[in-house]
Design a protein around this motif. Sequence first.
Motif, short mmCIF file in Angstrom:
data_model
loop_
_atom_site.label_atom_id
_atom_site.label_comp_id
_atom_site.label_asym_id
_atom_site.label_seq_id
_atom_site.Cartn_x
_atom_site.Cartn_y
_atom_site.Cartn_z
N PRO A 19 0.83 -1.21 0.00
CA PRO A 19 0.00 0.00 0.00
C PRO A 19 0.86 1.25 0.00
O PRO A 19 2.05 1.20 0.34
N VAL A 20 0.28 2.39 -0.41
CA VAL A 20 1.04 3.64 -0.37
C VAL A 20 0.44 4.62 0.64
O VAL A 20 0.91 5.74 0.77
N MET A 21 -0.60 4.20 1.32
CA MET A 21 -1.22 5.13 2.27
C MET A 21 -1.35 4.45 3.62
O MET A 21 -1.86 3.33 3.71
N GLY A 22 -0.87 5.14 4.64
CA GLY A 22 -1.00 4.62 5.98
C GLY A 22 -2.39 4.88 6.51
O GLY A 22 -3.28 5.34 5.79
N ASN A 23 -2.56 4.62 7.77
CA ASN A 23 -3.89 4.72 8.35
C ASN A 23 -4.07 6.10 8.96
O ASN A 23 -4.19 6.25 10.16
N ALA A 24 -4.07 7.13 8.13
CA ALA A 24 -4.15 8.49 8.67
C ALA A 24 -5.53 9.07 8.40
O ALA A 24 -6.06 8.93 7.30
N PRO A 25 -6.11 9.73 9.38
CA PRO A 25 -7.41 10.37 9.16
C PRO A 25 -7.27 11.62 8.30
O PRO A 25 -6.20 12.21 8.22
N ARG A 26 -8.35 11.99 7.64
CA ARG A 26 -8.30 13.18 6.79
C ARG A 26 -8.34 14.45 7.61
O ARG A 26 -7.61 15.39 7.37
N VAL A 27 -9.26 14.48 8.54
CA VAL A 27 -9.34 15.64 9.44
C VAL A 27 -9.01 15.13 10.83
O VAL A 27 -9.53 14.12 11.26
N PHE A 28 -8.11 15.80 11.48
CA PHE A 28 -7.70 15.32 12.80
C PHE A 28 -7.45 16.50 13.71
O PHE A 28 -7.29 17.63 13.26
N LYS A 29 -7.50 16.21 14.99
CA LYS A 29 -7.24 17.25 15.99
C LYS A 29 -6.03 16.84 16.80
O LYS A 29 -6.15 16.10 17.76
N PRO A 30 -4.86 17.28 16.41
CA PRO A 30 -3.67 16.87 17.16
C PRO A 30 -3.63 17.50 18.53
O PRO A 30 -4.19 18.58 18.75
#
Lengths: 381, 191
Positions: A298-309
């Motif tokens: 895969p080329v995409m990890g499990n990252a959310p599109r909108v996030f609140k760090p």
Amino acid sequence: MNTATAPNYELIQQDGLETSLLEISMGPHHPSTHGVFRMDVKLDGETVVDLKPVFGYLHRNHEKLAENMSYLSSMPFTDRLDYFNSMANNWAYALAAEKLIEVEVPERAEYLRVVMAELTRLVNHVSLIGFFLNDLGALGTPLLYAFREREKILDLFEQASGARMMCNYFRFGGLRNDVPVGWIGRAREVVDRFPVFLDEYEQLLCENEIILSRTQGVGNLSRELAINAGITGPMLRASGVNYDLRKVDQYGIYDRFKFRVPYGEAGDCYDRFMVRMLEMRESVEILKQALEGIPEGPVMGNAPRVFKPNPAEVYGRIEGPKGELGFYLIADGTPKPYRYRVRPPSLINLTVLRDMCLGGKIADTVIILGSIDIVLGEVDR
Amino acid sequence: MSHIVSHEPILMKFPGTNWDEEAGALVVPTAQAVAIATWLRDNDAFSLDYCSNVTGVDYLEREIKEKITNKEGKMETVARTEPSRMDVVYHLYSMQKQTGPLVFKQRTNREQPEVESLTPVWRSCELQEREVFDLFGVNFKGHPDQRRILMWDEFEGHPMRKDYTEPFDYEWEPTPHDEILEKHQRGKVIV
């Protein structure tokens, strides 16, 4: 700061003859200034006795824009910073934001990132050298040779991301999409052909008498001043400092590749030109290794599109083709960055423009500016 | 990977400084900033010869809600007001030792922000401090050439401040119309 003192000049005083310094405003539409950039030059005859860079004509407050939208939304805007190297800009921003959300980047994406960044470096250096020779008076031919090679790489970018220059290809945690079928093979072809072009180009240029006499000993930048003035990238290395973030920080997977860092000695325009020539060969080496070792997956990890760090401050930097490109982000727990700052290498490399030009001829300022390698989209932001 | 610079020796040497744990930054008193910066640059233990990034951060007065455990052992939400302030942030690295970054902050008030310019220590601050002056309105004492850099000279206000409201039209100029035009035509008042 006026560290370099203006050269001594004595205006001729003679009865019936009035002499004075000549003030010229070079730009903002001077063809050699690579964009809307102005130099206020004071001349004694043809010798430069003072110089002030003036810019801001392209200012759009990129930072303010980015502070009013979510993290991901400003990714396309980073393309427009240094519009020659959108892939490198994307990476720097992704690198900084990934420090905030701690997401794993898949192996294939890491390899493709290196491939894209190094191809970008080739694009940048090859077109810079074309423009540099344009400034020297070699109108057209070397630039078109360079653009012929650049176009082959831009075709690869277009196949991968859909756009030649505004790629918008990186995402937090990977890449937007995988490269199409057969892309790796085509990239390999381009990379394998590239040294042929480099040989031809070097044969044409490196020992050209006009280039030697116009660039050697022109615009010298000492090692100490280069470090103190925060000069980065090929310009720093031309002054004899071996500092390459790919080696120092080893971001991404640069620790896996074998490559050398070329650096100069004199710090004049010729060294800056040669360092870039040599750097392209090393980029080709990295590209060969990266295209060889690229895994499936895969080329995409499990990252959310909108996030609140969580509230934090991070500074991510990469070795961009023009120097250290850094992003400073302050998160405050909302989906938007509280502070978003770009450290533009082009702007900071301009700090020493005055020091390099003083005492030289007016014709040399054009070459010196060309050898700094600025893009006004990044200087003005 | 570059190594993090340890901050304890700086805190011991300069008692006025403190370490902001959340931001991971060294906060120095403005009066001592140049002395500390010069020491960091010249001391062999640090040799932070390279100042990479300079920027400002504007903090408005804001209410922060925090969850704390009260005396009875229950969770409680407490609101406190954090006063407004202006930070000027420097990211320092060492090219010689290949270490860094050390985040160096000068803290000042928002109303009349003034900090020491570090341009005499690192030339790389020159254009960047001008940018902070331009966009945040921070006054840098000892800066050799403090002018607007990105905005034009006649521009009013500092656009990167959090409370900046942009005008309806940046290029608006009063053009005569209605009653002013009437006066104008009578040749009395020119606005």
